[in-house]
Scaffold this motif. Structure first.
Motif, short mmCIF file in Angstrom:
data_model
loop_
_atom_site.label_atom_id
_atom_site.label_comp_id
_atom_site.label_asym_id
_atom_site.label_seq_id
_atom_site.Cartn_x
_atom_site.Cartn_y
_atom_site.Cartn_z
N ASP A 2 0.83 -1.20 0.00
CA ASP A 2 0.00 0.00 0.00
C ASP A 2 0.86 1.25 0.00
O ASP A 2 1.91 1.30 0.64
CB ASP A 2 -0.91 0.02 1.24
N PRO A 5 -0.37 6.89 3.25
CA PRO A 5 -1.58 7.71 3.14
C PRO A 5 -1.28 9.21 3.08
O PRO A 5 -2.20 10.02 3.09
CB PRO A 5 -2.36 7.36 4.42
N HIS A 6 -0.01 9.54 3.01
CA HIS A 6 0.30 10.96 3.01
C HIS A 6 1.58 11.20 2.21
O HIS A 6 2.33 10.27 1.92
CB HIS A 6 0.47 11.49 4.44
N PRO A 28 -2.05 14.82 3.95
CA PRO A 28 -2.90 13.70 3.55
C PRO A 28 -3.12 13.74 2.05
O PRO A 28 -3.32 14.81 1.47
CB PRO A 28 -4.20 13.92 4.33
N LEU A 29 -3.07 12.59 1.41
CA LEU A 29 -3.30 12.54 -0.03
C LEU A 29 -4.75 12.86 -0.33
O LEU A 29 -5.64 12.35 0.35
CB LEU A 29 -2.96 11.14 -0.57
N PRO A 30 -5.01 13.67 -1.36
CA PRO A 30 -6.40 13.93 -1.74
C PRO A 30 -7.08 12.64 -2.17
O PRO A 30 -6.44 11.75 -2.75
CB PRO A 30 -6.28 14.92 -2.90
N GLN A 31 -8.36 12.53 -1.88
CA GLN A 31 -9.09 11.31 -2.20
C GLN A 31 -9.30 11.16 -3.69
O GLN A 31 -9.33 10.06 -4.21
CB GLN A 31 -10.45 11.31 -1.48
N ASP A 32 -9.46 12.25 -4.41
CA ASP A 32 -9.59 12.15 -5.86
C ASP A 32 -8.25 12.54 -6.48
O ASP A 32 -7.31 12.91 -5.79
CB ASP A 32 -10.74 13.03 -6.37
N SER A 33 -8.18 12.44 -7.78
CA SER A 33 -6.90 12.63 -8.43
C SER A 33 -6.64 14.07 -8.84
O SER A 33 -5.61 14.38 -9.41
CB SER A 33 -6.81 11.73 -9.67
N VAL A 77 -5.33 2.73 9.98
CA VAL A 77 -5.70 2.00 8.75
C VAL A 77 -5.46 0.51 8.92
O VAL A 77 -4.82 0.09 9.85
CB VAL A 77 -4.93 2.51 7.51
#
Ligand SMILES: [Zn+2]
Length: 77
Positions: A2, A5-6, A28-33, A77
């Motif tokens: 995986d 997450p960031h 934090p990574l954005p949920q969309d691209s 997670v």
């Protein structure tokens, strides 16, 4: 495996004006691209994507508030 997450990033040297700018923040990574116009770190620090320098890992002085928040995010997670 995986992806984390960031992302870890800091303000590029030519834009950094304070010690806080020079520390590594965790975002934090954005949920969309789609790339947001501004990235907000766990600690609330805002950075413009064009002024951000992405890092492979913590370098220099990490932001302690971001470190704590990222550790909590990892364990959830
Ligand atoms: Zn931070």
């Amino acid at each position: 495996m995986d992806a984390p997450p960031h992302v870890i990033a800091r303000v590029r040297g030519e834009y950094a004006r304070s010690e806080r700018d020079r520390s590594c923040h965790f975002f934090p990574l954005p949920q969309d691209s789609t790339l947001p116009s501004v990235l907000r770190a766990y600690c609330g620090f805002d950075i413009m994507p064009g002024q951000a320098e992405a890092l492979d890992g913590p370098a220099g002085m990490p932001c302690l508030r971001c470190l704590m928040a990222a550790a909590l995010a990892d364990s959830s997670v």
